[in-house]
Design a protein around this motif. Structure first.
Motif, PDB file in Angstrom:
ATOM      1  N   THR A 209       0.832  -1.205   0.000  1.00 35.57           N
ATOM      2  CA  THR A 209       0.000   0.000   0.000  1.00 35.57           C
ATOM      3  C   THR A 209       0.869   1.260   0.000  1.00 35.57           C
ATOM      4  O   THR A 209       0.361   2.359   0.152  1.00 35.57           O
ATOM      5  CB  THR A 209      -0.930   0.032   1.226  1.00 35.57           C
ATOM      6  N   ASN A 226       4.061   0.202   5.302  1.00 36.56           N
ATOM      7  CA  ASN A 226       2.981  -0.501   4.613  1.00 36.56           C
ATOM      8  C   ASN A 226       1.769  -0.691   5.523  1.00 36.56           C
ATOM      9  O   ASN A 226       0.624  -0.612   5.082  1.00 36.56           O
ATOM     10  CB  ASN A 226       3.477  -1.863   4.120  1.00 36.56           C
ATOM     11  N   THR A 228       0.764   1.265   7.961  1.00 38.47           N
ATOM     12  CA  THR A 228       0.079   2.512   8.311  1.00 38.47           C
ATOM     13  C   THR A 228      -0.283   3.381   7.112  1.00 38.47           C
ATOM     14  O   THR A 228      -0.996   4.372   7.279  1.00 38.47           O
ATOM     15  CB  THR A 228       0.966   3.349   9.253  1.00 38.47           C
ATOM     16  N   ALA A 229       0.173   3.019   5.921  1.00 45.12           N
ATOM     17  CA  ALA A 229       0.066   3.924   4.768  1.00 45.12           C
ATOM     18  C   ALA A 229      -1.368   4.346   4.453  1.00 45.12           C
ATOM     19  O   ALA A 229      -1.661   5.539   4.325  1.00 45.12           O
ATOM     20  CB  ALA A 229       0.700   3.271   3.537  1.00 45.12           C
ATOM     21  N   SER A 230      -2.280   3.371   4.317  1.00 43.04           N
ATOM     22  CA  SER A 230      -3.648   3.728   3.918  1.00 43.04           C
ATOM     23  C   SER A 230      -4.349   4.531   5.003  1.00 43.04           C
ATOM     24  O   SER A 230      -5.154   5.415   4.710  1.00 43.04           O
ATOM     25  CB  SER A 230      -4.447   2.466   3.586  1.00 43.04           C
ATOM     26  N   ASN A 233      -3.042   8.218   5.102  1.00 49.21           N
ATOM     27  CA  ASN A 233      -3.552   9.043   4.006  1.00 49.21           C
ATOM     28  C   ASN A 233      -4.844   9.758   4.362  1.00 49.21           C
ATOM     29  O   ASN A 233      -5.266  10.686   3.650  1.00 49.21           O
ATOM     30  CB  ASN A 233      -3.781   8.186   2.757  1.00 49.21           C
ATOM     31  N   THR A 234      -5.496   9.344   5.462  1.00 54.64           N
ATOM     32  CA  THR A 234      -6.746   9.998   5.878  1.00 54.64           C
ATOM     33  C   THR A 234      -6.489  11.289   6.644  1.00 54.64           C
ATOM     34  O   THR A 234      -7.428  12.020   6.948  1.00 54.64           O
ATOM     35  CB  THR A 234      -7.592   9.056   6.751  1.00 54.64           C
ATOM     36  N   SER A 267     -12.499  -2.455   5.300  1.00 56.01           N
ATOM     37  CA  SER A 267     -11.499  -1.507   5.777  1.00 56.01           C
ATOM     38  C   SER A 267     -10.134  -1.901   5.234  1.00 56.01           C
ATOM     39  O   SER A 267      -9.756  -3.067   5.271  1.00 56.01           O
ATOM     40  CB  SER A 267     -11.451  -1.492   7.316  1.00 56.01           C
ATOM     41  N   GLU A 268      -9.417  -0.914   4.720  1.00 56.70           N
ATOM     42  CA  GLU A 268      -8.089  -1.190   4.184  1.00 56.70           C
ATOM     43  C   GLU A 268      -7.039  -1.259   5.285  1.00 56.70           C
ATOM     44  O   GLU A 268      -5.938  -1.745   5.056  1.00 56.70           O
ATOM     45  CB  GLU A 268      -7.699  -0.110   3.175  1.00 56.70           C
ATOM     46  N   SER A 269      -7.379  -0.778   6.475  1.00 53.01           N
ATOM     47  CA  SER A 269      -6.387  -0.710   7.542  1.00 53.01           C
ATOM     48  C   SER A 269      -6.991  -1.128   8.867  1.00 53.01           C
ATOM     49  O   SER A 269      -8.120  -0.752   9.205  1.00 53.01           O
ATOM     50  CB  SER A 269      -5.828   0.711   7.663  1.00 53.01           C
ATOM     51  N   HIS A 272      -8.129   1.892  11.061  1.00 54.95           N
ATOM     52  CA  HIS A 272      -9.204   2.797  10.656  1.00 54.95           C
ATOM     53  C   HIS A 272     -10.475   2.540  11.468  1.00 54.95           C
ATOM     54  O   HIS A 272     -11.406   1.857  11.037  1.00 54.95           O
ATOM     55  CB  HIS A 272      -9.486   2.654   9.161  1.00 54.95           C
TER      56      HIS A 272
END
Length: 416
Positions: A209, A226, A228-230, A233-234, A267-269, A272
């Protein structure tokens, strides 16, 4: 004091400052301080293999030293090479750059340090390749004969104190690239090591990611980026001084009174977490024997690499939030019944103890990643209390929610 002596001392101090400042900027691999280690020292210790100088030579890890030589020999045979000379020469060229990455003293001669870079680096690269391509390991490879040893080795490669500078791994990867091997080292490491990261379920596929071309400083840095990336981005870039975190207020009442918890379906992370209409949605977490160790090393990495008041500490804040939710085994049971937490630790108490101790010795700096959730909670419960008050005072309608929320009315008035 004479002018000559003052000049001499000034020159000495200036030279020392110049040497220190240049080294400090490059340091990326540390030994942890005692506050972090005291809760669970074994979480930071390699179980089967030492990588880098900090744990080199420990008796329990010596057995793997022979396997490192075997891996290098198999690499040479596969490439039809009779000597490791060119790899040694390449590591010798990187020696000074590599040494500057370590913050603590290295008790190795130059020759031993270069040998370590060569053997450890080739071992890491070959191990990752073998995980992707079973045809590369022989039936007699003891590491791949036992699943627990594969898992333990992968876990050891992520430990903060057990790292080689990424530039070393990248050089060896490029020099030994397989025919038809299109994957870059970032993708190879992420694919093969992400299965140990918190939030991964057995059999779950892993993908990168992070931006293409990201230059990691070591494997843990790559995995943290990787992981924490997505989620990162928030957040917008911090261009101003952050506000005071709501964690310093009595928010525990907001978390527990009337709040429902549900599993986040998409959820991508893992990080989140959201709140809406009285419901906290949390991505699912699978807890196994390696989870505490991985969390502790990610948290410690943030403690050493982040700048207070400038850089968000995503994993540290996630653990702090989960610690608010989990006080006892019964809290774990509630989250487990909501399919938010699954674990293989035998009982819910082990999970609650893990979360309650993970934040020990850790400094919580602002900005806190989940401030907005508590702001939304406060707004939500203010509206519910006001509605209940109006219904009782002006419409004389029984309102059952008044009783459980009455206890926090005064707190909310104080917060206002």
């Amino acid at each position: 004091m004479s002018e000559d002596i003052s000049d001499e001392i000034s020159v000495r101090i200036d030279e020392k400052c110049s040497d220190l400042s240049d080294a400090w900027r490059r340091q990326s691999i540390f030994k942890f301080h005692s506050k972090l280690r005291c809760e669970n020292e074994m979480a930071y210790e390699p179980q089967v293999v030492s990588i880098g100088p900090y744990h080199r030579g420990k008796p329990k890890l010596k057995k793997m030293e022979e396997h490192k030589v075997r891996y290098l020999n198999m690499l040479l045979l596969r490439r039809k090479e009779s000597s490791a000379k060119k790899y040694v020469e390449a590591m010798a060229e990187l020696q000074e750059e590599a040494k500057s990455s370590y913050a603590d003293e290295i008790n190795l001669s130059d020759g031993d340090f270069v040998e370590m870079l060569c053997l450890d680096g080739c071992f890491v690269i070959e191990f990752l390749r073998k995980l992707c391509q079973p045809k590369l390991y022989s039936e007699n490879d003891p590491i791949f004969q036992m699943s627990w040893l594969i898992s333990a080795t992968k876990r050891d490669l992520i430990l903060f104190e057990n790292q080689l500078p990424f530039v070393v791994l990248q050089k060896l990867f490029d020099m030994t690239k397989l025919r038809g091997e299109e994957e870059n080292l970032n993708d190879l490491a992420i694919r093969r090591l992400s299965s140990l990261m918190p939030g991964s379920y057995p059999g779950q596929s892993s993908h990168s990611t992070i931006p293409a071309g990201y230059k990691a400083v070591h494997l843990l840095d790559l995995m943290h980026k990787n992981f924490t990336a997505s989620f990162s981005n928030t957040f917008r870039d911090l261009k101003h001084e952050p506000t005071k975190t709501l964690l310093q207020k009595p928010v525990i009442e907001l978390v527990h009174i009337g709040t429902k918890f549900k599993r986040a379906i998409i959820s991508e992370s893992l990080l989140h977490i959201t709140f809406k209409n009285g419901v906290v949605k949390i991505p699912p977490l699978f807890v196994d024997d390696h989870t505490e160790s991985i969390f502790r090393n990610l948290i410690a990495y943030e403690q050493y690499m982040s700048k207070p008041f400038e850089t968000r500490r995503y994993v540290t804040d996630y653990i702090s939030f989960m610690d608010l939710l989990i006080d006892s085994p019964s809290d774990v049971e509630k989250l487990r019944n909501s399919d938010i937490i699954r674990h293989g630790l035998g009982n819910d108490k082990a999970v609650s103890v893990m979360f309650n101790k993970l934040s020990s010795g850790v400094s919580n700096e602002v900005p806190f990643c989940y401030d907005e959730i508590f702001v939304e909670m406060e707004k939500y419960y203010r509206c519910r209390i006001l509605r209940a008050y109006l219904m009782q005072k002006y419409f004389h309608t029984p309102w059952s929610i008044i009783s459980p929320l009455a206890a926090i009315v005064m707190k909310l008035k104080l917060w206002g």
